[in-house]
Scaffold this motif. Structure first.
Motif, PDB file in Angstrom:
ATOM      1  N   UNK A 233     -10.758  37.934   7.852  1.00  0.00           N
ATOM      2  CA  UNK A 233     -11.052  36.600   8.389  1.00  0.00           C
ATOM      3  C   UNK A 233      -9.807  35.892   8.874  1.00  0.00           C
ATOM      4  N   UNK A 234      -8.709  36.006   8.123  1.00  0.00           N
ATOM      5  CA  UNK A 234      -7.449  35.385   8.540  1.00  0.00           C
ATOM      6  C   UNK A 234      -6.940  35.995   9.843  1.00  0.00           C
ATOM      7  N   UNK A 235      -7.069  37.309   9.970  1.00  0.00           N
ATOM      8  CA  UNK A 235      -6.646  37.965  11.214  1.00  0.00           C
ATOM      9  C   UNK A 235      -7.481  37.484  12.401  1.00  0.00           C
ATOM     10  N   UNK A 236      -8.786  37.368  12.201  1.00  0.00           N
ATOM     11  CA  UNK A 236      -9.669  36.927  13.291  1.00  0.00           C
ATOM     12  C   UNK A 236      -9.484  35.447  13.612  1.00  0.00           C
ATOM     13  N   UNK A 237      -9.164  34.648  12.619  1.00  0.00           N
ATOM     14  CA  UNK A 237      -8.977  33.211  12.846  1.00  0.00           C
ATOM     15  C   UNK A 237      -7.828  32.937  13.810  1.00  0.00           C
ATOM     16  N   UNK A 238      -6.905  33.874  13.910  1.00  0.00           N
ATOM     17  CA  UNK A 238      -5.763  33.728  14.816  1.00  0.00           C
ATOM     18  C   UNK A 238      -6.095  34.171  16.244  1.00  0.00           C
ATOM     19  N   UNK A 239      -7.310  34.619  16.479  1.00  0.00           N
ATOM     20  CA  UNK A 239      -7.730  35.114  17.792  1.00  0.00           C
ATOM     21  C   UNK A 239      -8.656  34.116  18.471  1.00  0.00           C
ATOM     22  N   UNK A 240      -8.682  34.162  19.798  1.00  0.00           N
ATOM     23  CA  UNK A 240      -9.621  33.334  20.561  1.00  0.00           C
ATOM     24  C   UNK A 240     -10.940  34.092  20.644  1.00  0.00           C
ATOM     25  N   UNK A 241     -11.928  33.631  19.909  1.00  0.00           N
ATOM     26  CA  UNK A 241     -13.225  34.298  19.866  1.00  0.00           C
ATOM     27  C   UNK A 241     -14.310  33.488  20.573  1.00  0.00           C
ATOM     28  N   UNK A 242     -13.886  32.591  21.460  1.00  0.00           N
ATOM     29  CA  UNK A 242     -14.863  31.818  22.238  1.00  0.00           C
ATOM     30  C   UNK A 242     -15.723  32.788  23.046  1.00  0.00           C
ATOM     31  N   UNK A 243     -17.028  32.628  22.962  1.00  0.00           N
ATOM     32  CA  UNK A 243     -17.953  33.468  23.709  1.00  0.00           C
ATOM     33  C   UNK A 243     -18.327  34.769  23.015  1.00  0.00           C
ATOM     34  N   UNK A 244     -17.790  35.028  21.837  1.00  0.00           N
ATOM     35  CA  UNK A 244     -18.107  36.251  21.106  1.00  0.00           C
ATOM     36  C   UNK A 244     -19.402  36.083  20.326  1.00  0.00           C
ATOM     37  N   UNK A 245     -20.158  37.159  20.244  1.00  0.00           N
ATOM     38  CA  UNK A 245     -21.296  37.245  19.335  1.00  0.00           C
ATOM     39  C   UNK A 245     -20.824  37.886  18.043  1.00  0.00           C
ATOM     40  N   UNK A 246     -21.536  37.628  16.965  1.00  0.00           N
ATOM     41  CA  UNK A 246     -21.148  38.134  15.654  1.00  0.00           C
ATOM     42  C   UNK A 246     -22.311  38.923  15.068  1.00  0.00           C
ATOM     43  N   UNK A 247     -22.010  40.152  14.660  1.00  0.00           N
ATOM     44  CA  UNK A 247     -23.042  41.086  14.200  1.00  0.00           C
ATOM     45  C   UNK A 247     -22.610  41.742  12.901  1.00  0.00           C
ATOM     46  N   UNK A 248     -23.589  42.075  12.068  1.00  0.00           N
ATOM     47  CA  UNK A 248     -23.308  42.826  10.851  1.00  0.00           C
ATOM     48  C   UNK A 248     -24.439  43.793  10.547  1.00  0.00           C
ATOM     49  N   UNK A 249     -24.079  44.846   9.844  1.00  0.00           N
ATOM     50  CA  UNK A 249     -25.066  45.725   9.230  1.00  0.00           C
ATOM     51  C   UNK A 249     -25.829  44.891   8.201  1.00  0.00           C
ATOM     52  N   UNK A 250     -27.099  45.197   7.949  1.00  0.00           N
ATOM     53  CA  UNK A 250     -27.847  44.459   6.939  1.00  0.00           C
ATOM     54  C   UNK A 250     -27.547  44.898   5.501  1.00  0.00           C
ATOM     55  N   UNK A 251     -26.726  45.926   5.321  1.00  0.00           N
ATOM     56  CA  UNK A 251     -26.428  46.387   3.964  1.00  0.00           C
ATOM     57  C   UNK A 251     -25.511  45.398   3.253  1.00  0.00           C
TER      58      UNK A 251
END
Length: 189
Positions: A42-60
């Protein structure tokens, strides 16, 4: 086929990872190390520009738990997709990896003996590659994906334009973040 920008996260360490068990579609909770890995993602991603990104996960559970820790402060919505589930290893699920290994075993890396998956009962590697590619083909924009070791490798093979047979040549490990853009891959640390 060209794919949009991707950030692919493998879930953090689980109790069964630590015990050396095959998980497949069964669930085991994250360890304290696994929760720390997810927070680091999460800390690594917080430093990135994720405007316009969708977020997906496995249901497990292990992926959902990782997504909650890694994406909770970043994503307004995280969608699940069954195609992101880990490979089904049939009756090997829950068994110790050592009890599934052929005599002599195979090469060991950060994800253990990968040759096990070529011999595992269940759905097989070709089926995982097909569903990973189908997931990517359905994306309509850049995405952050939380998934599992084998699925991550198959997604990355497709995004890099590699045949899915190259999956064992890609880096692995727990709690990873891989950024894929323009046919190139970078592991974020």
């Amino acid at each position: 086929m060209g794919y949009p920008d991707l950030y692919i996260l493998r879930h953090g360490e689980t109790v069964w990872n630590r015990e050396g068990r095959m998980q497949g579609h069964l669930n085991a909770p994250l360890t304290p190390v696994g929760r720390a890995q997810a927070e680091r993602q999460g800390a690594l991603l917080a430093a990135r520009d994720l405007a316009g990104f969708g977020f997906w996960t496995s249901p497990l559970l292990r992926a959902v738990e990782t997504a909650a820790l890694a994406l909770g402060a970043i994503a307004a919505e995280v969608r699940t997709d069954d195609r992101l589930r880990e490979i089904d290893v049939g009756h090997w699920q829950g068994r110790l990896r050592a009890d599934c290994a052929p005599a002599g075993g195979g090469a060991h890396g950060p994800d253990g003996d990968l040759s096990l998956y070529a011999h595992a009962p269940g759905e097989g590697l070709d089926a995982v590659a097909l569903r990973a590619r189908a997931f990517l083909n359905d994306l309509d924009g850049p995405a952050v994906v939380v998934c599992h070791g084998i699925v991550s490798r198959m997604l990355r093979c497709a995004a890099l334009g590699l045949h899915h047979g190259a999956w064992t040549e890609l880096p692995g490990g727990q709690g990873n973040v891989f950024h894929l853009t323009g046919g190139r891959m970078e592991e974020l640390r």
